[in-house]
Design an enzyme around this catalytic site. Structure first.
Site, PDB file in Angstrom:
ATOM      1  CB  CYS A  71      -0.977   0.006   1.168  1.00 37.60           C
ATOM      2  SG  CYS A  71      -0.237   0.137   2.821  1.00 37.60           S
ATOM      3  CG  HIS A 110      -4.462   0.434   3.980  1.00 37.80           C
ATOM      4  ND1 HIS A 110      -3.765  -0.169   2.970  1.00 37.80           N
ATOM      5  CD2 HIS A 110      -5.508   1.080   3.374  1.00 37.80           C
ATOM      6  CE1 HIS A 110      -4.349   0.075   1.823  1.00 37.80           C
ATOM      7  NE2 HIS A 110      -5.403   0.840   2.034  1.00 37.80           N
ATOM      8  CG  ASP A 125      -6.585   1.893  -1.058  1.00 35.57           C
ATOM      9  OD1 ASP A 125      -5.434   1.690  -1.473  1.00 35.57           O
ATOM     10  OD2 ASP A 125      -7.034   1.374  -0.022  1.00 35.57           O
TER      11      ASP A 125
END
Length: 275
Positions: A71, A110, A125
């Site tokens: 991420c 995250h 995202d």
């Protein structure tokens, strides 16, 4: 040293040659192409390699070497590109709640992005692995929002939000987040923990994912799951190192690192799964 990723090299990597005027259509197209082209993968921590989050490190690995990442790598790269194109974007943090009760209190582990367009905030995202949203999601809308893959919804709960995806036969919570902006140092610290702690999922397991017009392909250790659009999930259990490496290259679209321990680590993983 520049703090900018090479914009032209990135756009060539995702095969985008269209207009560069910031707006929702460009944001959605870049997000779609990014996720379809640059895989989610954790080979660096799996092999004991450092995860570098500097712009040059991201450019070298995800663009030049045609690797992927997790991420922090994906969303820091995407944030850098969006800023160069004139988007208003900030980095956020989330507590992952996948397969955990809502009462769980995991650490912030995250990264996601908040992009503001015409006074509307969007959740963006590009790095949540198997269920990465493949389109921008409005933060002011509580009902389901369609993407090219699963529907998603953003729930408002007092001072924070929950992101949910319709996965399988019901809504599943992915993570909890608020709008507090985080900085590079926050991501550096969390990434170091996730890539070094001996019990980290990214150190002990092999994960690789990609989502495009043909559906999602998710590799979790020796298990490959394919989710075609509108079709039923297909599952395969891989039984050899050669099969795993072929899936990484051909299904996930990953250029494998030239590392002497790669085959041994995969072999150990398969042996542990068979035990």
């Amino acid at each position: 040293m520049t703090n900018r990723v090479d914009l032209n090299a990135y756009l060539e990597r995702i095969d985008y040659r269209g207009p560069r005027t910031p707006g929702l259509s460009l944001l959605a197209e870049l997000q779609r192409r990014h996720i379809a082209t640059i895989p989610f993968e954790n080979l660096s921590p799996f092999l004991g390699l450092e995860v570098e989050l500097s712009p040059r490190g991201l450019e070298r690995k995800l663009i030049d070497q045609k690797r992927g990442g997790y991420c922090y790598e994906h969303n820091l790269l995407f944030k850098n590109i969006l800023e160069q194109l004139g988007f208003q974007v900030s980095g956020l943090g989330a507590r992952v709640l996948w397969e955990q009760p809502y009462t769980a209190r995991p650490a912030v582990s995250h990264m996601l992005l908040r992009v503001t367009l015409d006074e509307v905030d969007y959740l963006v995202d590009t790095g949540f692995g198997a269920l990465t949203p493949t389109a921008p999601l409005r933060l002011d809308r509580v009902g389901p929002q369609e993407t090219a893959h699963e529907p998603y919804r953003v729930l408002h709960l007092n001072d924070h939000f929950l992101l949910e995806a319709y996965a399988g036969n019901g809504w599943k919570t992915l993570y909890r987040f608020d709008l507090r902006e985080l900085w590079q140092a926050d991501y550096e610290m969390a990434s170091w923990y996730l890539s070094h702690h001996p019990q980290s999922h990214f150190v002990t397991n092999l994960v690789a994912c990609r989502a495009d017009a043909d559906g999602r392909r998710n590799l979790n250790n020796q298990r490959l799951s394919i989710y075609p659009p509108g079709g039923e999930r297909q599952r395969r259990t891989l039984s050899s190192v050669a099969e795993v490496l072929a899936v990484l290259e051909q299904e996930i679209g990953l250029r494998l690192p030239d590392h002497p321990a790669l085959e041994r680590r995969v072999a150990d993983l398969l042996a542990a799964g068979a035990g």
